[in-house]
Scaffold this motif. Sequence first.
Motif, PDB file in Angstrom:
ATOM      1  N   ARG A  71     -31.670  64.524  34.630  1.00  0.00           N
ATOM      2  CA  ARG A  71     -31.600  63.429  34.946  1.00  0.00           C
ATOM      3  C   ARG A  71     -30.117  63.342  35.683  1.00  0.00           C
ATOM      4  NH1 ARG A  71     -29.113  59.660  29.877  1.00  0.00           N
ATOM      5  NH2 ARG A  71     -27.874  61.122  28.899  1.00  0.00           N
ATOM      6  N   LEU A  72     -29.423  64.255  35.774  1.00  0.00           N
ATOM      7  CA  LEU A  72     -28.035  64.270  36.381  1.00  0.00           C
ATOM      8  C   LEU A  72     -28.295  64.948  37.767  1.00  0.00           C
ATOM      9  CD1 LEU A  72     -25.621  65.416  33.613  1.00  0.00           C
ATOM     10  CD2 LEU A  72     -26.189  62.970  34.470  1.00  0.00           C
ATOM     11  N   GLU A  73     -29.602  65.509  38.372  1.00  0.00           N
ATOM     12  CA  GLU A  73     -29.871  65.885  39.093  1.00  0.00           C
ATOM     13  C   GLU A  73     -29.570  65.305  40.640  1.00  0.00           C
ATOM     14  OE1 GLU A  73     -33.506  69.158  40.351  1.00  0.00           O
ATOM     15  OE2 GLU A  73     -33.874  67.214  39.396  1.00  0.00           O
ATOM     16  N   MET A  75     -28.297  61.643  42.797  1.00  0.00           N
ATOM     17  CA  MET A  75     -27.057  60.577  42.741  1.00  0.00           C
ATOM     18  C   MET A  75     -27.427  59.403  41.924  1.00  0.00           C
ATOM     19  SD  MET A  75     -24.516  62.356  44.385  1.00  0.00           S
ATOM     20  CE  MET A  75     -25.207  63.705  43.511  1.00  0.00           C
ATOM     21  N   ASP A  76     -28.786  58.988  42.022  1.00  0.00           N
ATOM     22  CA  ASP A  76     -29.223  57.749  41.519  1.00  0.00           C
ATOM     23  C   ASP A  76     -29.291  58.033  39.907  1.00  0.00           C
ATOM     24  OD1 ASP A  76     -29.780  56.274  43.471  1.00  0.00           O
ATOM     25  OD2 ASP A  76     -31.930  56.550  43.525  1.00  0.00           O
ATOM     26  N   GLY A  77     -29.617  59.319  39.477  1.00  0.00           N
ATOM     27  CA  GLY A  77     -29.741  59.628  37.897  1.00  0.00           C
ATOM     28  C   GLY A  77     -28.378  59.608  37.476  1.00  0.00           C
ATOM     29  N   ARG A  78     -27.705  60.217  38.245  1.00  0.00           N
ATOM     30  CA  ARG A  78     -26.027  60.357  37.629  1.00  0.00           C
ATOM     31  C   ARG A  78     -25.537  58.856  37.567  1.00  0.00           C
ATOM     32  NH1 ARG A  78     -23.096  65.416  40.945  1.00  0.00           N
ATOM     33  NH2 ARG A  78     -24.899  66.902  40.465  1.00  0.00           N
ATOM     34  N   ALA A  79     -25.566  58.052  38.599  1.00  0.00           N
ATOM     35  CA  ALA A  79     -25.191  56.762  38.398  1.00  0.00           C
ATOM     36  C   ALA A  79     -25.573  56.152  37.184  1.00  0.00           C
ATOM     37  CB  ALA A  79     -25.460  56.012  39.728  1.00  0.00           C
ATOM     38  N   SER A  80     -27.168  55.961  37.230  1.00  0.00           N
ATOM     39  CA  SER A  80     -27.794  55.540  36.041  1.00  0.00           C
ATOM     40  C   SER A  80     -27.330  56.094  34.572  1.00  0.00           C
ATOM     41  CB  SER A  80     -29.398  55.528  36.029  1.00  0.00           C
ATOM     42  OG  SER A  80     -29.642  55.053  37.086  1.00  0.00           O
ATOM     43  N   ALA A  81     -26.831  57.331  34.436  1.00  0.00           N
ATOM     44  CA  ALA A  81     -26.468  57.733  33.301  1.00  0.00           C
ATOM     45  C   ALA A  81     -24.899  57.287  32.909  1.00  0.00           C
ATOM     46  CB  ALA A  81     -26.460  59.395  33.270  1.00  0.00           C
ATOM     47  N   LEU A  82     -23.894  57.629  34.124  1.00  0.00           N
ATOM     48  CA  LEU A  82     -22.718  57.223  33.926  1.00  0.00           C
ATOM     49  C   LEU A  82     -22.468  55.747  33.820  1.00  0.00           C
ATOM     50  CD1 LEU A  82     -21.360  59.600  36.849  1.00  0.00           C
ATOM     51  CD2 LEU A  82     -21.077  60.025  34.461  1.00  0.00           C
ATOM     52  N   ALA A  83     -23.156  54.911  34.147  1.00  0.00           N
ATOM     53  CA  ALA A  83     -22.995  53.588  33.927  1.00  0.00           C
ATOM     54  C   ALA A  83     -22.886  53.031  32.768  1.00  0.00           C
ATOM     55  CB  ALA A  83     -23.408  52.696  35.168  1.00  0.00           C
ATOM     56  N   PRO A  84     -23.804  53.253  32.161  1.00  0.00           N
ATOM     57  CA  PRO A  84     -24.189  52.733  30.778  1.00  0.00           C
ATOM     58  C   PRO A  84     -23.149  53.493  29.636  1.00  0.00           C
ATOM     59  CG  PRO A  84     -26.095  53.981  31.131  1.00  0.00           C
ATOM     60  CD  PRO A  84     -25.269  53.650  32.557  1.00  0.00           C
ATOM     61  N   ALA A  85     -22.850  54.845  29.942  1.00  0.00           N
ATOM     62  CA  ALA A  85     -21.690  55.533  29.159  1.00  0.00           C
ATOM     63  C   ALA A  85     -20.736  54.761  29.159  1.00  0.00           C
ATOM     64  CB  ALA A  85     -21.782  57.188  29.483  1.00  0.00           C
ATOM     65  N   GLU A  86     -19.989  54.540  30.436  1.00  0.00           N
ATOM     66  CA  GLU A  86     -18.774  53.845  30.740  1.00  0.00           C
ATOM     67  C   GLU A  86     -18.890  52.614  29.988  1.00  0.00           C
ATOM     68  OE1 GLU A  86     -14.729  53.732  32.028  1.00  0.00           O
ATOM     69  OE2 GLU A  86     -16.185  55.648  31.742  1.00  0.00           O
ATOM     70  N   ALA A  87     -19.932  51.770  30.174  1.00  0.00           N
ATOM     71  CA  ALA A  87     -19.787  50.336  29.663  1.00  0.00           C
ATOM     72  C   ALA A  87     -19.747  50.361  28.044  1.00  0.00           C
ATOM     73  CB  ALA A  87     -21.156  49.662  30.175  1.00  0.00           C
ATOM     74  N   LEU A  88     -20.333  51.391  27.408  1.00  0.00           N
ATOM     75  CA  LEU A  88     -20.506  51.426  25.998  1.00  0.00           C
ATOM     76  C   LEU A  88     -19.270  51.899  25.550  1.00  0.00           C
ATOM     77  CD1 LEU A  88     -24.005  52.718  25.292  1.00  0.00           C
ATOM     78  CD2 LEU A  88     -22.971  50.477  24.681  1.00  0.00           C
ATOM     79  N   ARG A  89     -18.420  52.814  26.143  1.00  0.00           N
ATOM     80  CA  ARG A  89     -17.096  53.437  25.789  1.00  0.00           C
ATOM     81  C   ARG A  89     -16.681  54.214  27.211  1.00  0.00           C
ATOM     82  NH1 ARG A  89     -16.905  58.006  21.474  1.00  0.00           N
ATOM     83  NH2 ARG A  89     -16.536  59.192  23.545  1.00  0.00           N
ATOM     84  N   ASP A  90     -16.737  55.171  27.229  1.00  0.00           N
ATOM     85  CA  ASP A  90     -16.585  56.096  28.372  1.00  0.00           C
ATOM     86  C   ASP A  90     -17.591  57.298  28.523  1.00  0.00           C
ATOM     87  OD1 ASP A  90     -15.991  58.566  26.960  1.00  0.00           O
ATOM     88  OD2 ASP A  90     -14.204  57.429  26.110  1.00  0.00           O
ATOM     89  N   VAL A  91     -17.339  57.991  29.931  1.00  0.00           N
ATOM     90  CA  VAL A  91     -18.340  59.050  30.318  1.00  0.00           C
ATOM     91  C   VAL A  91     -18.464  60.055  29.318  1.00  0.00           C
ATOM     92  CG1 VAL A  91     -18.451  58.419  32.746  1.00  0.00           C
ATOM     93  CG2 VAL A  91     -16.862  59.991  31.747  1.00  0.00           C
ATOM     94  N   ALA A  92     -17.419  60.237  28.263  1.00  0.00           N
ATOM     95  CA  ALA A  92     -17.566  61.441  27.422  1.00  0.00           C
ATOM     96  C   ALA A  92     -18.592  61.359  26.435  1.00  0.00           C
ATOM     97  CB  ALA A  92     -16.193  61.534  26.564  1.00  0.00           C
ATOM     98  N   LEU A  93     -19.183  60.082  26.413  1.00  0.00           N
ATOM     99  CA  LEU A  93     -20.504  59.924  25.489  1.00  0.00           C
ATOM    100  C   LEU A  93     -21.495  60.679  26.092  1.00  0.00           C
ATOM    101  CD1 LEU A  93     -20.651  55.940  25.179  1.00  0.00           C
ATOM    102  CD2 LEU A  93     -20.365  57.878  23.307  1.00  0.00           C
TER     103      LEU A  93
END
Length: 586
Positions: A71-73, A75-93
């Motif tokens: 899913r990180l392959e 740019m759309d996939g990375r954005a879709s993964a990073l945005a909710p992680a950052e919204a919930l806490r941070d990208v380390a999630l």
Amino acid sequence: RATGLATSVSAHHYAPTEVGVFSVGAELEPDRLPAALGAIAKAVLALRSEGPAPADLERARALLLTRWGRRLETMDGRASALAPAEALRDVALLDEEFAQLAAVTAADVRRVAERYLLPDAVGAVAYLPEGRGADLDGPSLAAAFGGTATARRSPGPQPEPVIRPVNGRPAGQRRAGVLHVALDGADVLVRRKTGVPAVSLGVYASRAGLELPTEAGLGSLALRSAIRGAGQYDAEQLALAFERLGGSLGASTATDWLGMGTTVMSERLAPAAALLRLAIDEPRFLEEEVTRERDLMMEEARQVPDDTFRYPFQLAFRCAFGDTSYGLPAGGLEETLGTLTAARVAAWHREAVRGHRLTVVAVGDLEPDRAADQLAAVFRDWQSAPQDTATAVEWTPGAAPVTRVAELGKAQSAFAMLFPGPGRRDPLHHAAEVWAAVASGLGGRLFDALREQRSLAYTVLAFAWPRLRAGALGTYIATSPEREEEAREAMLAELARFANEPVTPDELRGAVGYLAGQAEVQRQSAGHVLSEIVEAWLIGRGLDELEDPAAPYRRVTAEEVWGVARASLRPERRAEGVVRGSGGGR
């Protein structure tokens, strides 16, 4: 699905933040609903009472970790993964999620199942055709999910794929970033694509037109049946073997080729290749398994006439190319599939696959020479004989249009139009795709004229269809039954505009920009790069096409687009498939 109860089945876990839902969904014949519900309930009960077997847990973990990476392959996939992680806490999630997936135990899974998969917490919806099947109700659900789990059958010892030693191979050539190694019976094509530690792998053979019209779907049935067991592996063992590598085995039958493929973790390339060789070379074709797969394909074929999008195209292609491999669906028709037997499938496989040159393609995070060594070790002894040159498929309509009509009891009509167009090796096929981009899309001519200005269409689109032995331009529109003829006249009028005048500079600029951009953006996916290589090698002009896939679109002129439209969009040569509704919905 393996037992033939459903044509497809899947399980999901939806957990946004503070709520979570487990779900299982399936498509099946209505009469099989009680049996399918019982089988789903047994699987849930077994998970709750026993937890997952070690092999199940290993398989699930490998699949989930591969999916996490894939899913990180893009740019759309990375954005879709990073945005909710950052919204919930941070990208380390994301890193924590990976670690937690890798650490899950069978006891963890059973604990979750015991807490949430409860008989009094289940709800269900069944979408049934009129007059068939029985509605679900509370007592039937309670009875199914409140029973006692039966002991789960052990899959038995799992065979191990035979990894062949690397004993040298012919020298390879590099073109457009692809390493090509020519073996006696196969071409190995390898391309590095870094970013995700996975590799997409496929094995393909040209479709040689060996299916008779009365046997449409035979090639698809053969490949789908091959997945149900090969060599020392039965169906369950073969599926498990691939899933332990992080992927699943899938079969594909296109207009011009057929093949099998998978995506696995990069370090698992060698065993995945060995399993692919086994599946394509030594399928079991047991009578019981072939019959089950045939029955599922017949169910799928029965579903098509109820689809107002797919069915008009199926009818139109039959009008355009008659009873050929281009005119009949690759998946077959109910009446043709019903005649096929395991013996006929095995005979077709011997004739159409064995002895034919293979194309083996690998794209991913790999070292090309090492990957070529591993693939050559697996396929070096594959033997092939010279194959006949593909002959053109004739366009059926001549001086008058050919139409097929199906009556459906729906409050919607839809029709697809096909016109003869450039084939895949015709340099003008890029101009045909530019025409389609001008005509289609939310900003396209057809959408504006037929939907925005006249409200004639629920859906409207245009497309180019370039293939090895023929090509086509096509359109589709869904409208209300009482406006079908008005929509047809308006569609033909808009197509006549294309034939009578060139596209505008703005239209050309927008279409070329869109297609060139798509050609570059889609390369983010290893699976798409693999598809590019297969198409260029099997039905295109060779690997040089891959050097800059956007360049041919940028060279297209308005005069070329106009020339394609004048030559192709002749109303008397159209093939039309119509699904006619019964009129007036609410």
